[in-house]
Design an enzyme around this catalytic site. Structure first.
Site, PDB file in Angstrom:
ATOM      1  N   HIS A  82       0.855  -1.181   0.000  1.00 60.05           N
ATOM      2  CA  HIS A  82       0.000   0.000   0.000  1.00 60.05           C
ATOM      3  C   HIS A  82       0.891   1.231   0.000  1.00 60.05           C
ATOM      4  O   HIS A  82       1.963   1.223   0.597  1.00 60.05           O
ATOM      5  CB  HIS A  82      -0.859  -0.013   1.280  1.00 60.05           C
ATOM      6  CG  HIS A  82      -1.900   1.058   1.322  1.00 60.05           C
ATOM      7  ND1 HIS A  82      -3.140   0.916   0.743  1.00 60.05           N
ATOM      8  CD2 HIS A  82      -1.895   2.297   1.879  1.00 60.05           C
ATOM      9  CE1 HIS A  82      -3.851   2.016   0.942  1.00 60.05           C
ATOM     10  NE2 HIS A  82      -3.121   2.869   1.622  1.00 60.05           N
ATOM     11  N   ASP A 161     -14.397   3.372   6.368  1.00 62.02           N
ATOM     12  CA  ASP A 161     -13.300   4.147   5.783  1.00 62.02           C
ATOM     13  C   ASP A 161     -13.784   4.983   4.608  1.00 62.02           C
ATOM     14  O   ASP A 161     -13.415   6.144   4.460  1.00 62.02           O
ATOM     15  CB  ASP A 161     -12.146   3.240   5.343  1.00 62.02           C
ATOM     16  CG  ASP A 161     -10.999   4.069   4.779  1.00 62.02           C
ATOM     17  OD1 ASP A 161     -10.479   4.926   5.513  1.00 62.02           O
ATOM     18  OD2 ASP A 161     -10.644   3.892   3.606  1.00 62.02           O
ATOM     19  N   ARG A 168     -12.993  13.463   5.451  1.00 59.45           N
ATOM     20  CA  ARG A 168     -11.646  13.980   5.765  1.00 59.45           C
ATOM     21  C   ARG A 168     -11.112  14.817   4.615  1.00 59.45           C
ATOM     22  O   ARG A 168     -10.460  15.845   4.824  1.00 59.45           O
ATOM     23  CB  ARG A 168     -10.679  12.816   6.045  1.00 59.45           C
ATOM     24  CG  ARG A 168     -10.892  12.196   7.410  1.00 59.45           C
ATOM     25  CD  ARG A 168     -10.109  10.920   7.538  1.00 59.45           C
ATOM     26  NE  ARG A 168      -8.692  11.122   7.400  1.00 59.45           N
ATOM     27  CZ  ARG A 168      -7.822  10.205   6.957  1.00 59.45           C
ATOM     28  NH1 ARG A 168      -8.247   9.005   6.621  1.00 59.45           N
ATOM     29  NH2 ARG A 168      -6.555  10.464   6.853  1.00 59.45           N
ATOM     30  N   SER A 183      -7.241   4.187   8.793  1.00 61.92           N
ATOM     31  CA  SER A 183      -7.769   4.060   7.433  1.00 61.92           C
ATOM     32  C   SER A 183      -6.991   2.986   6.650  1.00 61.92           C
ATOM     33  O   SER A 183      -7.574   2.080   6.035  1.00 61.92           O
ATOM     34  CB  SER A 183      -7.661   5.424   6.729  1.00 61.92           C
ATOM     35  OG  SER A 183      -7.742   5.301   5.345  1.00 61.92           O
ATOM     36  N   LYS A 187      -8.343  -1.188   6.006  1.00 65.74           N
ATOM     37  CA  LYS A 187      -8.457  -1.709   4.626  1.00 65.74           C
ATOM     38  C   LYS A 187      -7.544  -2.918   4.418  1.00 65.74           C
ATOM     39  O   LYS A 187      -7.932  -3.910   3.828  1.00 65.74           O
ATOM     40  CB  LYS A 187      -8.044  -0.633   3.618  1.00 65.74           C
ATOM     41  CG  LYS A 187      -9.125   0.367   3.308  1.00 65.74           C
ATOM     42  CD  LYS A 187      -8.769   1.174   2.083  1.00 65.74           C
ATOM     43  CE  LYS A 187      -7.627   2.126   2.290  1.00 65.74           C
ATOM     44  NZ  LYS A 187      -7.965   3.479   2.674  1.00 65.74           N
TER      45      LYS A 187
HETATM   46  N1  URA Z   1      -4.062   6.175   2.381  1.00 65.58           N
HETATM   47  C1  URA Z   1      -5.183   5.686   2.951  1.00 65.58           C
HETATM   48  O1  URA Z   1      -5.647   4.616   2.577  1.00 65.58           O
HETATM   49  N2  URA Z   1      -5.769   6.378   3.922  1.00 65.58           N
HETATM   50  C2  URA Z   1      -5.295   7.538   4.384  1.00 65.58           C
HETATM   51  O2  URA Z   1      -5.866   8.102   5.284  1.00 65.58           O
HETATM   52  C3  URA Z   1      -4.136   8.048   3.778  1.00 65.58           C
HETATM   53  C4  URA Z   1      -3.524   7.345   2.770  1.00 65.58           C
END
Ligand code: URA
Length: 427
Positions: A82, A161, A168, A183, A187
């Protein structure tokens, strides 16, 4: 329980309990807590922070707000990666087939662009007919058979999220470490990989502006992973200029194909090889140097490229048909000197203006447009040389705005690195 009391508690910098956090998330996804109340709470969290337990409770509540993928049908260790988001970040498109070509299983749910950063799913959709919506069974079969699948998550994954991120984005509460950590980890935990590498981008074109903040975030991410018995590593990388040369969906696919054929930009390949080395060394239980050699060989002998072709064909994509605009304008430098900076954030905004990215989740994007830089930081440029090319379709930009992204000087002695470091384990 009462949301007003909870907001007030956080406003006064008190610690929220697990029950209070569960109540907030469960009520928010049912619309019983309103957007304006959640926004106030997010701002109080952004200003006063959360301790580790609060962050963990928040992650857990978010994780439980939606489905959790069941990858029990996939044989062997599954890896995931990620990025906290960067301009021109096409690492997944090169890294994923590279790992798959070495028999490492990559089962990846990816996102779409929002704001100035792109999304892997949009990039893949610039390949004609590429199918990003796979059923769980097709997804698992594909990973078992070719070691790689990249798809768009169903709308039932991490519902909290999605709702919180949208707020946000419009309430200046994106750059909060507990909110970013919960967040990302909610995920990643819902996507259920065994081993996760998180690329924390640092710099002008990133959410995280300093190494100190990035280290803090890495520690929280790794400790959340530990709590769920997931192996999380973080790599800290430079986002002071776009990664590689291309920014825009189809253009980034083309650049990734070049990279898979051994012609990748130096900074881009440094990030790819660094993440690949971490993952290969863990997956095969070998040292980092041997892992790097395997990754390097996979690019040199085209195994990674052939895996990419196999993956695209398997998801129905027509590799000969990638959307790229043919209205191209070269931008000429008015200056002579070394480039000492390329403002990634401003480049992101220009690419958004061209239509390649979306500000709102329902915006329609143009896969064909974007920018290809001709020069990078450290290059010497003579007046009259091409700084970059604008690929446009329905929308255009002021070319002076592009020129203003570049900062010149008579000398260049910056030692700024692409990779700042790696954080693997926290005591
Ligand atoms: N990537 C994400 O998935 N969430 C965030 O809050 C920031 C970057």
């Amino acid at each position: 329980m009462n949301i007003i009391e909870i907001i007030n508690k956080k406003r006064l910098n008190d610690v929220l309990s697990k029950e209070e956090i569960n109540y907030v998330i469960n009520s928010f996804i049912k619309d019983e807590i309103k957007d304006y109340q959640m926004s106030a709470l997010l701002m109080a969290i952004t200003i006063n922070g959360m301790n580790f337990d609060e962050t963990l409770f928040l992650t857990d509540a978010m994780l439980k707000s939606g489905d959790r993928l069941d990858f029990s049908g996939i044989d062997g260790l599954i890896v995931d990666k990620h990025s906290t988001g960067g301009i021109g970040d096409k690492v997944t498109l090169i890294l994923a087939p590279l790992l798959a070509s070495l028999n490492i299983k990559v089962a990846k749910m990816s996102g779409r662009s929002l704001g100035y950063t792109g999304g892997t799913i949009d990039k893949l959709e610039s390949i004609k007919n590429f199918n990003v919506n796979l059923s769980n069974t097709d997804f698992m079969n594909q990973v078992n058979e070719i070691n790689l699948a990249i798809a768009s998550p169903s709308s039932n994954l991490d519902i909290a999220d999605k709702k919180i991120y949208a707020l946000r984005d419009v309430t200046a509460t994106v750059s909060s470490i507990p909110l970013i950590a919960s967040s990302i980890m909610s995920k990643k935990l819902a996507s259920n990989a065994d081993f996760i590498v998180i690329d924390i981008k640092i710099g002008a074109g990133a959410l995280i502006k300093t190494k100190k903040e990035a280290i803090k975030l890495a520690h929280v991410l790794i400790n959340i992973g530990k709590h769920y018995q997931k192996n999380v590593s973080c790599i800290l990388t430079n986002m002071n200029q776009p990664l590689g040369y291309a920014i825009g969906n189809g253009l980034e696919i083309k650049e990734s194909i070049d990279a898979l054929n051994g012609n990748g930009a130096k900074d881009l390949m440094e990030v790819v090889y660094s993440i690949a080395s971490i993952i290969i060394s863990k997956a095969k239980n070998i040292d980092l140097k041997s892992a790097f050699n395997e990754a390097y060989q996979s690019i040199q002998n085209k195994k990674a490229y052939n895996k990419f072709l196999e993956f695209v064909a398997r998801q129905n994509g027509d590799i000969k048909n990638i959307e790229v605009a043919n209205d191209i304008e070269a931008v000429i430098s008015d200056e002579t000197g070394y480039i000492i900076g390329i403002d990634a954030d401003k480049i992101g905004k220009l690419v958004l203006e061209l239509g390649a990215l979306r500000l709102n989740s329902d915006d329609i994007i143009d896969h064909s447009v974007g920018i290809v830089l001709s020069k990078k930081v450290g290059d010497f440029v003579t007046k009259g040389e091409v700084l970059g090319r604008i690929y446009k379709n329905k929308k255009s930009i002021d070319l002076n705005d592009f020129k203003e992204c570049f900062t010149f000087d008579k000398t260049y002695n910056n030692k700024d690195k692409t990779i700042y470091g790696m954080i693997e384990d926290v005591k």
